[in-house]
Scaffold this motif. Sequence first.
Motif, PDB file in Angstrom:
ATOM      1  N   THR A   1       4.451  -1.559   7.773  1.00 12.93           N
ATOM      2  CA  THR A   1       5.450  -1.940   8.786  1.00 12.93           C
ATOM      3  C   THR A   1       4.968  -1.605  10.191  1.00 12.93           C
ATOM      4  OG1 THR A   1       6.681  -0.527   7.264  1.00 12.93           O
ATOM      5  CG2 THR A   1       7.943  -2.101   8.557  1.00 12.93           C
ATOM      6  N   ALA A   2       4.327  -0.463  10.325  1.00  5.09           N
ATOM      7  CA  ALA A   2       3.879  -0.039  11.658  1.00  5.09           C
ATOM      8  C   ALA A   2       2.824  -0.988  12.224  1.00  5.09           C
ATOM      9  CB  ALA A   2       3.351   1.386  11.612  1.00  5.09           C
ATOM     10  N   VAL A   3       1.872  -1.408  11.383  1.00  2.00           N
ATOM     11  CA  VAL A   3       0.811  -2.281  11.934  1.00  2.00           C
ATOM     12  C   VAL A   3       1.252  -3.716  12.085  1.00  2.00           C
ATOM     13  CG1 VAL A   3      -1.311  -1.032  11.412  1.00  2.00           C
ATOM     14  CG2 VAL A   3      -0.232  -2.387   9.625  1.00  2.00           C
ATOM     15  N   MET A   4       2.180  -4.136  11.236  1.00  2.00           N
ATOM     16  CA  MET A   4       2.562  -5.547  11.284  1.00  2.00           C
ATOM     17  C   MET A   4       3.576  -5.851  12.389  1.00  2.00           C
ATOM     18  SD  MET A   4       0.827  -7.390   9.411  1.00  2.00           S
ATOM     19  CE  MET A   4      -0.540  -6.970   8.348  1.00  2.00           C
TER      20      MET A   4
ATOM     21  N   GLY B   1       2.472  -3.508   0.268  1.00  2.00           N
ATOM     22  CA  GLY B   1       3.243  -4.318  -0.663  1.00  2.00           C
ATOM     23  C   GLY B   1       4.737  -4.259  -0.408  1.00  2.00           C
ATOM     24  N   THR B   2       5.139  -3.275   0.415  1.00  2.00           N
ATOM     25  CA  THR B   2       6.584  -3.137   0.685  1.00  2.00           C
ATOM     26  C   THR B   2       6.994  -3.901   1.932  1.00  2.00           C
ATOM     27  OG1 THR B   2       6.114  -1.108   1.848  1.00  2.00           O
ATOM     28  CG2 THR B   2       6.885  -0.896  -0.410  1.00  2.00           C
ATOM     29  N   GLY B   3       6.055  -4.094   2.799  1.00  2.00           N
ATOM     30  CA  GLY B   3       6.390  -4.765   4.067  1.00  2.00           C
ATOM     31  C   GLY B   3       6.130  -6.245   3.947  1.00  2.00           C
ATOM     32  N   TYR B   4       6.034  -6.882   5.106  1.00  2.00           N
ATOM     33  CA  TYR B   4       5.786  -8.316   5.103  1.00  2.00           C
ATOM     34  C   TYR B   4       4.490  -8.587   5.836  1.00  2.00           C
ATOM     35  CZ  TYR B   4      10.681  -8.279   3.872  1.00  2.00           C
ATOM     36  OH  TYR B   4      11.872  -8.034   3.253  1.00  2.00           O
ATOM     37  N   SER B   5       3.398  -8.357   5.129  1.00  2.00           N
ATOM     38  CA  SER B   5       2.112  -8.558   5.797  1.00  2.00           C
ATOM     39  C   SER B   5       1.819 -10.033   5.976  1.00  2.00           C
ATOM     40  CB  SER B   5       0.994  -7.955   4.955  1.00  2.00           C
ATOM     41  OG  SER B   5       1.044  -6.570   5.080  1.00  2.00           O
TER      42      SER B   5
ATOM     43  N   ILE C   1      -1.770   0.977  -2.499  1.00  2.00           N
ATOM     44  CA  ILE C   1      -0.691   0.270  -3.194  1.00  2.00           C
ATOM     45  C   ILE C   1       0.535   1.180  -3.255  1.00  2.00           C
ATOM     46  CG2 ILE C   1      -0.043  -0.857  -5.371  1.00  2.00           C
ATOM     47  CD1 ILE C   1      -3.157  -1.142  -5.816  1.00  2.00           C
ATOM     48  N   ASP C   2       1.648   0.621  -2.863  1.00  2.00           N
ATOM     49  CA  ASP C   2       2.862   1.446  -2.773  1.00  2.00           C
ATOM     50  C   ASP C   2       3.251   2.028  -4.127  1.00  2.00           C
ATOM     51  OD1 ASP C   2       5.054   2.395  -1.015  1.00  2.00           O
ATOM     52  OD2 ASP C   2       6.260   1.394  -2.564  1.00  2.00           O
ATOM     53  N   ILE C   3       3.743   3.254  -4.041  1.00  2.00           N
ATOM     54  CA  ILE C   3       4.101   4.043  -5.220  1.00  2.00           C
ATOM     55  C   ILE C   3       5.108   3.319  -6.134  1.00  2.00           C
ATOM     56  CG2 ILE C   3       6.035   5.342  -4.200  1.00  2.00           C
ATOM     57  CD1 ILE C   3       4.691   7.879  -5.413  1.00  2.00           C
ATOM     58  N   SER C   4       5.972   2.500  -5.530  1.00  2.00           N
ATOM     59  CA  SER C   4       7.019   1.850  -6.328  1.00  2.00           C
ATOM     60  C   SER C   4       6.444   0.916  -7.406  1.00  2.00           C
ATOM     61  CB  SER C   4       7.970   1.086  -5.412  1.00  2.00           C
ATOM     62  OG  SER C   4       7.233   0.146  -4.674  1.00  2.00           O
ATOM     63  N   PHE C   5       5.329   0.243  -7.088  1.00  2.00           N
ATOM     64  CA  PHE C   5       4.720  -0.674  -8.067  1.00  2.00           C
ATOM     65  C   PHE C   5       4.126   0.108  -9.234  1.00  2.00           C
ATOM     66  CE2 PHE C   5       4.148  -2.805  -3.891  1.00  2.00           C
ATOM     67  CZ  PHE C   5       5.097  -3.806  -4.094  1.00  2.00           C
ATOM     68  N   VAL C   6       3.616   1.306  -8.881  1.00  2.00           N
ATOM     69  CA  VAL C   6       2.967   2.129  -9.905  1.00  2.00           C
ATOM     70  C   VAL C   6       4.024   2.713 -10.852  1.00  2.00           C
ATOM     71  CG1 VAL C   6       1.418   4.079 -10.305  1.00  2.00           C
ATOM     72  CG2 VAL C   6       1.155   2.658  -8.257  1.00  2.00           C
TER      73      VAL C   6
END
Length: 760
Positions: A623-626, A654-658, A673-678
């Motif tokens: 989110t910060a970079v995008m 994977g959580t943001g909108y790249s 890779i975001d923890i939620s997918f794992v």
Amino acid sequence: MEQGVEVQSILKSLEPEDAVSEARPDDSIFTQLLERIVQGYSLSIESGAEESDSLEILLDGVSDSVLIVSPSGSILNANQSFYRTFGYERETLIGSEVFALLPPSHQDIFRQKFADFGRREGQRHSASSDDILAFRGVRRDGTILTLDCLLSGVQCRGKPAVLMLIRDLSFDHALFEQLKETKDHYVALSETITEAIFRLDEDFTIIFANSGVKNTFGFERGEVVGKPFGILFPPEVFSQHEAEFKKYFFVDDADRLALGLKRTLEVLGATKNRGVAPMEMSFGNSKDYKGRTLTCVIRDITQRKTLERKLRHLAYHDKLTGLGNRDLFNEDIKSLLGRARDDPGWRGAVLFLDLDGFKRVNDTLGHSAGDELLIETGRRLRVCLRDRDSAYRFGGDEFVVVLGGIKETQDASLVAERILSTVGIPYILRSKGKNAGSKVNVGVSIGVAVIPEYGSSLEEATRNADIAMYCSKEAGKNRYTLYDPIITAKATEHWKTEQELAAAMTSGGLSLAYQPIVGPDGRVRGMEALLRWRRTDGRMVPPSEFIPLAEANGTVIALGEWALRKACYDTRKLHARGYSDVFVSVNLSGRHFDQANLVPTLADIVRRSGLPPGSLCIEVTETAVMKNTQDAIERIKEIKRLLPGIRFMIDDFGTGYSSLAYLSRLPVDALKIDISFVTQLAEPQNQKIVNAILNLARNLQLDTIAEGIETREEWQYFARRKCGAMQGYYILRPSTLGKVAALIERQARGKSTLQPTPSG
Ligand code: C2E
Ligand code: MG
Ligand code: MG
């Protein structure tokens, strides 16, 4: 002859018609008296009488010098005063020429005069103004005397003689000169000063004006002398002050203070051509033989007043927006509170305002854009207010509005709503430069404290409005909150937390935990630094609670710098123990990443730590970079230029909108890779996402890290798919540096518990 009888008879024979009117008027009787004395003396000698002592005594009693000379100028007699004045011993001059006592320039006139008297053969001759001669005499010691002399013809022993009545004017003359000098000084003074000086008689008619009247009022002297004092003021001003002016007339200077009269008065004067102007007046009254007069000095203080106004404005106003500053607010609110005390029905309100997103404008578009926005906000605030309301800027993006008199709380709410909608209108930057024409959009969080209910003192009103504003921020910004005691408790708690967190950096409440990042072979390649906060009561607060708080109030920047410094330092220690291939990964918050001076500070911290930039990885969330990709690209490039070898990783990927287009251009090195997918890898949808991320990274030649690995299955899943590195409780929970070092050491000795997964 009895002296007493002589004098009496002479006095008697002094008829009024004999008075010598031309002679020194106040001396006439005295002179005639003397003449008679001498005549009497002459007569007494003529009649054969002995020259009596009584004459001598009489002459000696006269304070002026008396001299009797023959027409040829030889001294026949003189009194005591003469000898004293001219510095000779008694009788030493009898028979000598009087001319020796006169300066050469005067000698001829006297000679002439004496001869005239001689020719008159002692005929009785009353002194006329011709017979008064002013001259300079010479004392025996050479001192020049200023004298005047009255000559009269007398008979002495039957012969014509001249009586010289000489008065020493040296003292009078000196006094006169002194007076003249003093007068000249005063005239010069009164004509030199630019202030107007007036003298007024009892009717307040101007009887004197100096030339300063032209400078001060534009009038010529002649235009005011003889006129009433009132012409110098607008009629209503004069009538308002007339009674006071009169007091100055009658009360002596010394008594004024006791009677409460000021030393100076400030009033509006009426000038001839410039309209009204502020004037300062001071008074002095005096008495002379004509009666009492009042001297009044009037100074035009237009310039001083303008300067005072300017200084006051400078001291009490914000330079940028022109609104009042905190000092003016303090003054104004005090007087409003005073009004509230006097009038129990009176109500007002203090509104505390803090712009939302101002910092972002300042950091991304620059300070001049920020300034322009503040000026515009000030302008818009004024538009929202009535005449009796005021707006102030407290500094930064904090504004305060004071509503001076409302009927009910509802009125304050209406103003708050108006401010919300007005300040919220997007603004197009006008200033020249690369951002000209950019649209900026900020909101405002408002806190309202109604007075006197929630603000019976300056401190209370400000504090409560501030607390309410804080609640607006908390509740999601761009809104207003009416202060209510119930909300205080919550806000106070919040404040305490914030303050404690800021203090934790120096008081040892903060620490870093490290979590190893391992390769598919299970070997530790690096570690992530994770902030830990132990509160003063011993409670551990998770970062998920305090990082958002620190992000909201800006403390996150100091926190981030602290973590970076400590992580670099700890990693160097690890390197020193022989594990120099281990890198450290440090999280950087979005707000910190946007910080204008991030690049130099970051470079400075890393350089000072001595850690090779190649051993440092910065984690920034997607989110910060995008949010502002172009800026992020430039920023990362710049950091990489200053610190060659430093790596960047996109956290929680994977959580943001790249935007894939931007992702390919972002100079980052790895995706985490975001923890939620794992955690929810069991879901086929998540597996698809994970596989897509891994493929994407491979195609973009980016490294990958899977975080949150808790089980052997998860580990195997990622290892099989050639995920670059892994991190999670399965390997090690975030631990102390010592524990991570111990793991590395064990691995170095070949005793790692992690089994590399068989490929394929
Ligand atoms: P993050 O950067 O994504 O950090 C990973 C989080 O996952 C950490 O939580 C870590 O303890 C946790 N974690 C690691 N392995 C496992 C696992 O196997 N299972 C589970 N359930 N969790 C695991 P933590 O330490 O509570 O940090 C939370 C977040 O706080 C971090 O997320 C990061 O965004 C932020 N944070 C932590 N330290 C800092 C810091 O120094 N600066 C900034 N800006 N943010 C930080
Ligand atoms: Mg992280
Ligand atoms: Mg993460």
